[in-house]
Design an enzyme around this catalytic site. Structure first.
Site, PDB file in Angstrom:
ATOM      1  CE  LYS A 215      -2.094  -1.156   3.806  1.00 33.28           C
ATOM      2  NZ  LYS A 215      -1.323  -2.364   4.032  1.00 33.28           N
TER       3      LYS A 215
ATOM      4  NE  ARG B  45       1.972  -4.393  11.479  1.00 30.74           N
ATOM      5  CZ  ARG B  45       3.374  -4.111   9.976  1.00 30.74           C
ATOM      6  NH1 ARG B  45       3.862  -5.469  10.957  1.00 30.74           N
ATOM      7  NH2 ARG B  45       3.158  -3.984   9.012  1.00 30.74           N
TER       8      ARG B  45
ATOM      9  NE  ARG C  85      -4.478  -0.935   9.618  1.00 34.17           N
ATOM     10  CZ  ARG C  85      -3.388  -0.445   9.064  1.00 34.17           C
ATOM     11  NH1 ARG C  85      -2.590   0.280   8.491  1.00 34.17           N
ATOM     12  NH2 ARG C  85      -3.037  -1.466   9.477  1.00 34.17           N
TER      13      ARG C  85
ATOM     14  NE  ARG D 133       6.058  -0.286   9.928  1.00 35.08           N
ATOM     15  CZ  ARG D 133       5.327  -0.140   9.722  1.00 35.08           C
ATOM     16  NH1 ARG D 133       4.571   0.564   7.807  1.00 35.08           N
ATOM     17  NH2 ARG D 133       3.902  -0.771  10.488  1.00 35.08           N
TER      18      ARG D 133
ATOM     19  NE  ARG E 120       8.098  -2.235   6.168  1.00 38.90           N
ATOM     20  CZ  ARG E 120       6.211  -1.699   6.393  1.00 38.90           C
ATOM     21  NH1 ARG E 120       5.510  -1.900   5.329  1.00 38.90           N
ATOM     22  NH2 ARG E 120       5.917  -2.779   8.002  1.00 38.90           N
TER      23      ARG E 120
HETATM   24  P1  AP5 Z   1       4.756  -1.631   1.580  1.00 37.89           P
HETATM   25  O1  AP5 Z   1       4.351  -0.593   0.763  1.00 37.89           O
HETATM   26  O2  AP5 Z   1       5.772  -1.166   2.635  1.00 37.89           O
HETATM   27  O3  AP5 Z   1       3.707  -2.438   2.389  1.00 37.89           O
HETATM   28  P2  AP5 Z   1       2.229  -2.044   3.623  1.00 37.89           P
HETATM   29  O4  AP5 Z   1       0.963  -2.506   2.822  1.00 37.89           O
HETATM   30  O5  AP5 Z   1       2.175  -0.474   3.388  1.00 37.89           O
HETATM   31  O6  AP5 Z   1       2.413  -2.682   4.555  1.00 37.89           O
HETATM   32  P3  AP5 Z   1       2.622  -1.418   6.471  1.00 37.89           P
HETATM   33  O7  AP5 Z   1       3.214  -2.568   7.296  1.00 37.89           O
HETATM   34  O8  AP5 Z   1       2.881  -0.508   6.283  1.00 37.89           O
HETATM   35  O9  AP5 Z   1       0.878  -1.946   6.887  1.00 37.89           O
HETATM   36  P4  AP5 Z   1       0.466  -1.508   7.915  1.00 37.89           P
HETATM   37  O10 AP5 Z   1      -1.058  -2.499   7.072  1.00 37.89           O
HETATM   38  O11 AP5 Z   1       0.975  -3.414   8.335  1.00 37.89           O
HETATM   39  O12 AP5 Z   1       1.435  -0.720   8.455  1.00 37.89           O
HETATM   40  P5  AP5 Z   1       0.881   0.075   8.873  1.00 37.89           P
HETATM   41  O13 AP5 Z   1       1.814   1.833   8.864  1.00 37.89           O
HETATM   42  O14 AP5 Z   1      -0.358   1.052   8.041  1.00 37.89           O
HETATM   43  O15 AP5 Z   1       5.541  -2.791   1.864  1.00 37.89           O
HETATM   44  C1  AP5 Z   1       6.036  -3.815   2.112  1.00 37.89           C
HETATM   45  C2  AP5 Z   1       7.639  -4.516   2.262  1.00 37.89           C
HETATM   46  O16 AP5 Z   1       7.782  -4.656   0.502  1.00 37.89           O
HETATM   47  C3  AP5 Z   1       8.874  -2.609   1.937  1.00 37.89           C
HETATM   48  O17 AP5 Z   1       9.851  -3.436   1.672  1.00 37.89           O
HETATM   49  C4  AP5 Z   1       8.784  -2.921  -0.092  1.00 37.89           C
HETATM   50  O18 AP5 Z   1      10.036  -2.105  -0.271  1.00 37.89           O
HETATM   51  C5  AP5 Z   1       8.324  -4.305  -0.541  1.00 37.89           C
HETATM   52  N1  AP5 Z   1       7.492  -4.103  -1.846  1.00 37.89           N
HETATM   53  C6  AP5 Z   1       6.360  -3.674  -1.823  1.00 37.89           C
HETATM   54  N2  AP5 Z   1       5.543  -3.789  -3.290  1.00 37.89           N
HETATM   55  C7  AP5 Z   1       6.433  -5.054  -4.067  1.00 37.89           C
HETATM   56  C8  AP5 Z   1       6.686  -5.863  -4.357  1.00 37.89           C
HETATM   57  N3  AP5 Z   1       5.624  -5.796  -5.531  1.00 37.89           N
HETATM   58  N4  AP5 Z   1       7.286  -6.732  -4.854  1.00 37.89           N
HETATM   59  C9  AP5 Z   1       8.065  -7.003  -3.306  1.00 37.89           C
HETATM   60  N5  AP5 Z   1       8.700  -6.307  -2.719  1.00 37.89           N
HETATM   61  C10 AP5 Z   1       8.067  -5.256  -2.387  1.00 37.89           C
HETATM   62  O19 AP5 Z   1      -0.024   0.047  10.134  1.00 37.89           O
HETATM   63  C11 AP5 Z   1       1.150   0.369  11.020  1.00 37.89           C
HETATM   64  C12 AP5 Z   1       0.148   0.133  12.924  1.00 37.89           C
HETATM   65  O20 AP5 Z   1      -0.212   1.546  13.224  1.00 37.89           O
HETATM   66  C13 AP5 Z   1      -1.081  -0.865  12.872  1.00 37.89           C
HETATM   67  O21 AP5 Z   1      -0.353  -1.558  13.335  1.00 37.89           O
HETATM   68  C14 AP5 Z   1      -1.863  -0.290  13.854  1.00 37.89           C
HETATM   69  O22 AP5 Z   1      -1.051  -0.401  15.238  1.00 37.89           O
HETATM   70  C15 AP5 Z   1      -1.316   1.480  13.960  1.00 37.89           C
HETATM   71  N6  AP5 Z   1      -2.837   1.822  12.832  1.00 37.89           N
HETATM   72  C16 AP5 Z   1      -2.970   2.201  10.991  1.00 37.89           C
HETATM   73  N7  AP5 Z   1      -3.767   2.922  10.697  1.00 37.89           N
HETATM   74  C17 AP5 Z   1      -4.053   2.442  11.698  1.00 37.89           C
HETATM   75  C18 AP5 Z   1      -5.961   2.420  11.857  1.00 37.89           C
HETATM   76  N8  AP5 Z   1      -6.500   3.548  10.451  1.00 37.89           N
HETATM   77  N9  AP5 Z   1      -6.882   2.039  12.493  1.00 37.89           N
HETATM   78  C19 AP5 Z   1      -6.326   2.152  13.376  1.00 37.89           C
HETATM   79  N10 AP5 Z   1      -4.527   1.809  14.042  1.00 37.89           N
HETATM   80  C20 AP5 Z   1      -3.624   1.940  12.715  1.00 37.89           C
HETATM   81 MG    MG Z   2       2.179   1.237   4.873  1.00 42.14          MG
END
Ligand code: AP5
Ligand code: MG
Length: 215
Positions: free
Chosen positions: A13, A171, A88, A160, A127
């Site tokens: 994402k 997660r 989410r 992270r 990552r």
């Molecule tokens: P990346 O693009 O970073 O993946 P992502 O989908 O953004 O994954 P996240 O881990 O950021 O999602 P998340 O939902 O767990 O975390 P968030 O920060 O939102 O890609 C991942 C890796 O793969 C990278 O290294 C990239 O380079 C690589 N990659 C990408 N595409 C690729 C491809 N095609 N091929 C190979 N490699 C590839 O949330 C974190 C925490 O915040 C949550 O756990 C929660 O505690 C809190 N939080 C955030 N939003 C909310 C909400 N709305 N409500 C409540 N709590 C929330």
């Molecule tokens: Mg992300």
């Protein structure tokens, strides 16, 4: 254009939102990035979110919904925005519907990115994130030109805290229990489009643009 990127942790994402934001001239609104920035600054918001994030649990709704309600009022959101990591859960999606109604706008699409669990662990374990601008890299799949230095701003790259295997599994469970029901929620509204999150980053960008009708 106003759309949501939906998908499990590691679906790509953030990677795709970053590219689409640049290509389409839209702001990327990532609740995870906003919360991590608050945590780094140790603001009251950051302190409140810290234990939830480190455990891989959702931060309470009132916190994230408040962030989004304020952020979407920003002048830079007038022409559209990309929501990355919000909503989410069904209650968050309902809160978003209310916020958008109050602003007199609607979502154009929800793009659901799929990926299998094995690939998630591989992606998240490698990552690296920029401490300054939050850009995301991967040690093998998407490396920075210079090790541990951000290509975009020269900031330091780090891993992270929630990218440890045990937290990743939690997660994924939270995604299955709370977030996956949004696939149905948005299907029923006729907004959902599914895109394969595995393959070359540039091919996935093309597929997302095609789904948005801007390809
Ligand atoms: P990346 O693009 O970073 O993946 P992502 O989908 O953004 O994954 P996240 O881990 O950021 O999602 P998340 O939902 O767990 O975390 P968030 O920060 O939102 O890609 C991942 C890796 O793969 C990278 O290294 C990239 O380079 C690589 N990659 C990408 N595409 C690729 C491809 N095609 N091929 C190979 N490699 C590839 O949330 C974190 C925490 O915040 C949550 O756990 C929660 O505690 C809190 N939080 C955030 N939003 C909310 C909400 N709305 N409500 C409540 N709590 C929330
Ligand atoms: Mg992300």
């Amino acid at each position: 254009m106003r759309f949501v990127l939906l998908g499990p942790p590691g679906a790509g994402k953030g990677t795709q939102a970053q590219i689409l934001a640049k290509d389409l001239g839209l702001p990327q609104i990532a609740t995870g990035d906003i919360l991590r920035a608050a945590l780094k600054e140790q603001t009251p918001l950051g302190k409140k979110a810290e234990s939830y994030m480190n455990a891989g649990q959702l931060v309470p709704n009132e916190v994230v919904v408040g962030i989004i309600a304020e952020r979407l009022k920003g002048a830079d959101c007038r022409e559209g925005f990309i929501l990355d990591g919000f909503p989410r859960s069904v209650p968050q999606a309902e809160a978003l519907d209310e916020i958008l109604t109050q602003l007199g706008i609607r979502l154009d699409a929800v793009l659901s990115m799929s990926i299998d669990e094995k690939a998630v662990v591989e992606r998240l374990a490698g990552r690296r994130i920029c401490r300054s601008c939050q850009a995301s890299y991967h040690v093998v799949f998407y490396p920075a030109e210079q090790e541990n230095v951000c290509d975009k701003c020269g900031g330091e790259l780090y891993q992270r805290d929630d990218d440890r295997e045990e937290t990743i599994l939690n997660r994924l469970k939270v995604y299955a229990d709370s977030t996956a029901p949004l696939i149905d929620y948005y299907s029923r509204k006729g907004l959902l489009q599914e895109v394969d999150g595995q393959g070359e980053i540039s091919d996935i960008t093309k597929a997302l643009k095609a789904a948005l009708g801007v390809g």
